[in-house]
Motif scaffolding. Structure first.
Motif: not given
Length: 151
Positions: A65-70, A75-96
């Motif tokens: 939710k935090l990544i989606e709202t950012q 405010k930021v790009t998807l990659k930057d939002a994922i990094k700021s959340a402290g997870i990898s891109e692969q983890t983000y897409y798996q969770w999604k």
């Protein structure tokens, strides 16, 4: 086949040849070099790499939710939002991917009484039309059998 007329001594034919040498002794190999000794493992707290974490479903949803709202706020790009959340891109897409089917199941609603009545009516009409079609096909089949003389 052997020549029967040859009466020479067998010992002469079998005698070892003088030019054939006896096999030489095997050459000795030098011992193999020992493998390098592995360094002892460091304690987990000393390793600079991030240790694997386990997040609960609630934490996953919150991070998504935090990544989606950012991203939606621009405010930021998807990659930057994922990094700021402290997870990898692969983890983000798996969770999604794993969260979406759960949400889709939750959105599935039960039909109301009015919709159930419509479904029952449609099922009855479907049965009636199937019977009509079956009767037509039987009549047509019987007609073709008469014309071909199979009855």
């Amino acid at each position: 086949m052997a020549d029967e007329s040859n009466t020479g001594s067998i010992a002469a034919a079998v005698a070892p040849h003088a030019d054939v040498k006896a096999p030489a002794a095997k050459k000795k190999r030098s011992p193999r070099r020992q493998k390098a000794v592995a360094e002892p493992r460091r304690a987990v707290s000393e390793t600079p790499a991030a240790k694997p974490r386990r997040y609960s479903e609630q934490q996953r949803k919150e991070k998504l939710k935090l990544i989606e709202t950012q991203v939606t706020e621009g405010k930021v790009t998807l990659k930057d939002a994922i990094k700021s959340a402290g997870i990898s891109e692969q983890t983000y897409y798996q969770w999604k991917r794993t969260v979406k089917p759960v949400e889709q199941k939750a959105e599935k609603r039960l039909p109301t009484g009015e919709e159930l009545a419509d479904l029952v009516r449609l099922e009855e009409e479907n049965q009636r039309l199937r019977k009509l079609l079956a009767e037509k096909l039987r009549a047509e089949n019987a007609d073709l059998r008469k014309r071909l003389g199979l009855d």
